[in-house]
Design an enzyme around this catalytic site. Structure first.
Site, PDB file in Angstrom:
ATOM      1  N   ARG A 144     -12.303   4.626  10.680  1.00  0.00           N
ATOM      2  CA  ARG A 144     -13.486   4.432   9.979  1.00  0.00           C
ATOM      3  C   ARG A 144     -14.304   3.222  10.106  1.00  0.00           C
ATOM      4  NH1 ARG A 144     -11.650   3.832   4.911  1.00  0.00           N
ATOM      5  NH2 ARG A 144     -12.695   1.740   4.982  1.00  0.00           N
ATOM      6  N   GLU A 177     -15.551  -4.045   9.005  1.00  0.00           N
ATOM      7  CA  GLU A 177     -14.229  -4.008   9.795  1.00  0.00           C
ATOM      8  C   GLU A 177     -14.016  -2.314  10.113  1.00  0.00           C
ATOM      9  OE1 GLU A 177     -11.448  -4.546   6.554  1.00  0.00           O
ATOM     10  OE2 GLU A 177     -12.175  -2.769   5.343  1.00  0.00           O
ATOM     11  N   SER A 196      -6.897  -1.168   1.817  1.00  0.00           N
ATOM     12  CA  SER A 196      -7.238  -0.646   0.566  1.00  0.00           C
ATOM     13  C   SER A 196      -7.617  -1.694  -0.531  1.00  0.00           C
ATOM     14  CB  SER A 196      -6.022   0.090   0.229  1.00  0.00           C
ATOM     15  OG  SER A 196      -5.606   1.068   1.109  1.00  0.00           O
ATOM     16  N   GLU A 238       0.801  -1.130  -0.084  1.00  0.00           N
ATOM     17  CA  GLU A 238      -0.030   0.100  -0.003  1.00  0.00           C
ATOM     18  C   GLU A 238       0.730   1.265  -0.122  1.00  0.00           C
ATOM     19  OE1 GLU A 238      -3.704  -0.429   2.388  1.00  0.00           O
ATOM     20  OE2 GLU A 238      -2.824  -1.833   3.259  1.00  0.00           O
ATOM     21  N   TYR A 277      -8.824   4.469  -5.569  1.00  0.00           N
ATOM     22  CA  TYR A 277      -7.463   5.306  -5.595  1.00  0.00           C
ATOM     23  C   TYR A 277      -7.446   5.826  -6.859  1.00  0.00           C
ATOM     24  CZ  TYR A 277      -7.371   3.532  -0.857  1.00  0.00           C
ATOM     25  OH  TYR A 277      -7.278   3.426   0.414  1.00  0.00           O
ATOM     26  N   GLY A 304      -7.708   6.486   4.505  1.00  0.00           N
ATOM     27  CA  GLY A 304      -7.023   7.312   3.671  1.00  0.00           C
ATOM     28  C   GLY A 304      -7.676   8.915   3.757  1.00  0.00           C
ATOM     29  N   ASN A 342     -11.023   0.472   9.991  1.00  0.00           N
ATOM     30  CA  ASN A 342      -9.918   0.961   9.465  1.00  0.00           C
ATOM     31  C   ASN A 342      -9.119   1.916  10.403  1.00  0.00           C
ATOM     32  OD1 ASN A 342      -7.735   2.255   7.881  1.00  0.00           O
ATOM     33  ND2 ASN A 342      -8.759   1.641   5.791  1.00  0.00           N
ATOM     34  N   ASP A 355     -16.854   0.379   9.200  1.00  0.00           N
ATOM     35  CA  ASP A 355     -17.635  -0.061   8.105  1.00  0.00           C
ATOM     36  C   ASP A 355     -18.597  -1.165   8.317  1.00  0.00           C
ATOM     37  OD1 ASP A 355     -15.696   1.612   6.915  1.00  0.00           O
ATOM     38  OD2 ASP A 355     -14.560   0.016   5.885  1.00  0.00           O
TER      39      ASP A 355
END
Length: 357
Positions: A293, A308, A185, A15, A254, A314, A310, A295
């Site tokens: 974050r 999950e 990601s 990543e 991305y 990002g 994070n 989810d």
């Protein structure tokens, strides 16, 4: 006095490119009247290079990549240990690293040993949040509903491939998602609808990790929420991911932005309150700090299933985390400042711990 902040980015990880994009976005979001910015680049080979102080946002990713050649602006022989040297000491480190060797607790452990304040989650939360199997086991212990899953180690799979595939088909069925356990990601993730796709997905995922997780597919909306705080957590408005493809993959995230982001998500007030409660429960279960974050899946029956968290979401132009906080009333520069203050607050709290008897 300006706060001296070290931006730590790049990293020896699949990543690496994501981290570079995050770092670029953060340099454009920082308030240069409040912060003194010191870039610290980690190459794909794991070399640490301290670049020159930034007095304005970086123009592109290339401007943040340094080398130790004689003609570069890099700092030859820079060692992570020098972060704690009196002449080099920074007020706070902002790790903008995604994936292994950065988001997984390794760098956080180093910064703990150096006794430096740093933005984001600590060693335990980072490590548990990176390993999807451990994370889901903790969520299960906390009583958080989630999709069924199984996991495999590469050596086990190599000896019993047919048994592994049968276990997936018996316990989960199709469709299912195969993922590296310690990567984010959407790298190395595959959606499988039959045995042939499952076999290829195992091979793909095992290229990125020695452990993989296979999750049962579910027809549901993808709802996310941002969390800020240390002991006391605060949530943003909710957002919804609407992929135009089979799922929200790396390219959609991305590269081409081929996805729909709905902020705030179209959910009822009672659903939002339930979502906040579940996100905060997950946050505390992993002993998170700084930011995550979270989810979730929202099924047709109205049930939230945690997917999950994070621990280092990002900050790219396509990222949900800063966008959700923007809609909550916290702009990019404010968000950065909040995170830095949370890092300093947590560090000061740790200094109260007594280590002698």
């Amino acid at each position: 006095m300006k706060i001296k902040i070290g931006l730590l980015y790049g990293g020896k990880s699949a990543e690496h490119k994501v981290s570079m994009q995050t770092a670029l976005a953060v340099t454009k979001a920082l308030d240069y009247e409040k912060f003194e910015i010191h870039p610290i680049y980690i190459s794909v080979d794991g070399e640490w290079i301290k670049g020159p102080q930034l007095n304005s946002p970086a123009e592109n990713v290339g401007a943040l990549e340094f080398s130790t050649s004689a003609h570069s602006l890099g700092s030859p022989g820079f060692s992570p240990a020098l972060l704690n040297a009196e002449e080099e000491r920074l007020d706070v480190i902002f790790p903008l690293l995604h994936g292994p060797n950065g988001e997984d607790g390794t760098v956080q452990g180093m910064l703990e040993l150096l006794n430096l304040p740093y933005v984001g989650n600590g060693v335990l939360a980072s490590a548990a949040g990176m390993d999807k199997v451990i994370m889901k086991n903790i969520f299960a212990q906390a009583g958080l509903a989630q999709v069924d899953y199984v996991s495999f180690i590469r050596s086990e799979w190599e000896k019993q491939q047919e048994t592994s595939y049968q276990q997936v088909e018996t316990k989960l069925g199709y469709p299912c998602f195969v993922k590296p356990a310690n990567l984010g990601s959407s790298v190395g993730i595959s959606k499988c609808t039959n045995r042939a796709e499952l076999e290829e997905a195992f091979k793909e995922a095992f290229q990125f990790d020695r452990k993989i997780i296979v999750e049962q597919g579910v027809t549901a909306r993808e709802i996310e929420i941002g969390v800020l705080g240390n002991d006391e957590a605060e949530c943003s408005v909710a957002g919804e991911i609407v992929p135009k493809k089979a799922f929200y993959d790396y390219k959609a995230k991305y590269e081409d932005g081929d996805t729909g982001l709905i902020i705030p998500a179209d959910i009822s007030k009672s659903q939002y309150e339930e979502l906040k409660e579940l996100a905060e429960k997950a946050y505390k279960a992993l002993d998170c700090s700084g930011l995550v974050r979270a989810d979730f899946f929202l099924t047709a029956k109205g049930e939230f299933l945690i997917n999950e968290v994070n621990t280092m979401p990002g900050f790219t132009p396509f990222s949900m985390f800063p966008l959700m906080w923007k809609h909550t009333g916290v702009e990019y520069p404010q968000l950065i400042e909040r995170l830095v203050n949370l890092a300093i607050e947590r560090h000061e709290e740790k200094q109260k711990i007594k280590y002698t008897f």
